[in-house]
Write an enzyme that holds these catalytic residues in place. Sequence first.
Site, PDB file in Angstrom:
ATOM      1  N   SER A   1       0.852  -1.183   0.000  1.00 20.53           N
ATOM      2  CA  SER A   1       0.000   0.000   0.000  1.00 20.53           C
ATOM      3  C   SER A   1       0.892   1.239   0.000  1.00 20.53           C
ATOM      4  CB  SER A   1      -0.860   0.011   1.266  1.00 20.53           C
ATOM      5  OG  SER A   1      -1.540   1.242   1.401  1.00 20.53           O
TER       6      SER A   1
ATOM      7  N   TYR B   1      -2.017   0.554  10.651  1.00 18.46           N
ATOM      8  CA  TYR B   1      -2.029   0.063   9.272  1.00 18.46           C
ATOM      9  C   TYR B   1      -0.732   0.437   8.556  1.00 18.46           C
ATOM     10  CZ  TYR B   1      -3.691  -0.711   4.486  1.00 18.46           C
ATOM     11  OH  TYR B   1      -3.838  -1.149   3.188  1.00 18.46           O
TER      12      TYR B   1
HETATM   13  C1  8X3 Z   1      -4.963   1.737   1.218  1.00 20.22           C
HETATM   14  C2  8X3 Z   1      -4.382   3.085   1.044  1.00 20.22           C
HETATM   15  O1  8X3 Z   1      -4.638   5.504   1.778  1.00 20.22           O
HETATM   16  O2  8X3 Z   1      -6.072   3.921   2.870  1.00 20.22           O
HETATM   17  O3  8X3 Z   1      -4.029   0.743   1.376  1.00 20.22           O
HETATM   18  O4  8X3 Z   1      -3.745   3.970   3.382  1.00 20.22           O
HETATM   19  S1  8X3 Z   1      -4.728   4.139   2.336  1.00 20.22           S
END
Ligand code: 8X3
Length: 254
Positions: A136, A149
Amino acid sequence: MSTRRTAVVTGASSGIGAATARALHAEGFHVVCAARRTERVEALATEIDGTAVTCDVTDADSVRALVAAVEALGGALDVLVNNAGGAFGSAPVAEADVEAWRRMYDVNVIGLVQVTRALLPALLAAPAGIVCNVGSTAGRIAYEGGGGYTAAKHGTQVVTETLRLELYDRPVRVVEVAPGMVRTDEFALVRYDGDAEAAAAVYAGVAEPLVAEDVADAISWMVTRPAHVSVDELVIRPRAQAAQHKVHRVEPGR
Ligand code: 8X3
């Protein structure tokens, strides 16, 4: 034994995973569709004449079932797309839900490692195996509320790079696609724990976010390059997203 090239896609029940399974089928692969939701992967496998495996990448028994499915198809694996992953929550670091952070590390990093380690012998048994990890842009930068994340996706990126180094003299490639804003049915909804309004706000005013098929198209291209070509990493965003915080949004009525 089939002479068709074989691909495994994890997280194939929806979004980028399902689109990638379809794209690889269109490229002529027999696709093993792996995900936790049995009904969904079975429907997809029926649609694309592939193989369904109920698989939670964080669970060792599940991963063994995935290996068994590949062995039943002849044992050589041409393409592994480690797509299973996700974001859970958006709290600032000061209020981090540690359990959610653990789950993010578990699925985005440990799960990917577990599947890759288990399928590496099959990838090495193919003439030119390739692993494509779905990372990502969150694995390239930091943003407020993204802590758990972004940390996990940085992990995905680093594991990809490490494995590429470790396998430098083996006939296998290790690559990563790093998507930015992609509107799928579930990603933002899962992140915001089912809050549809919060999920919709992510894409508000963005004329054309990426869709799953755009990323599937990129993955499909990466894994079908000639064997000597390694597209190590590919960052893909919608035109409206010049950077994580630099998003062109059109207000309603303007
Ligand atoms: C998804 C991109 O912008 O939500 O992996 O981190 S973001």
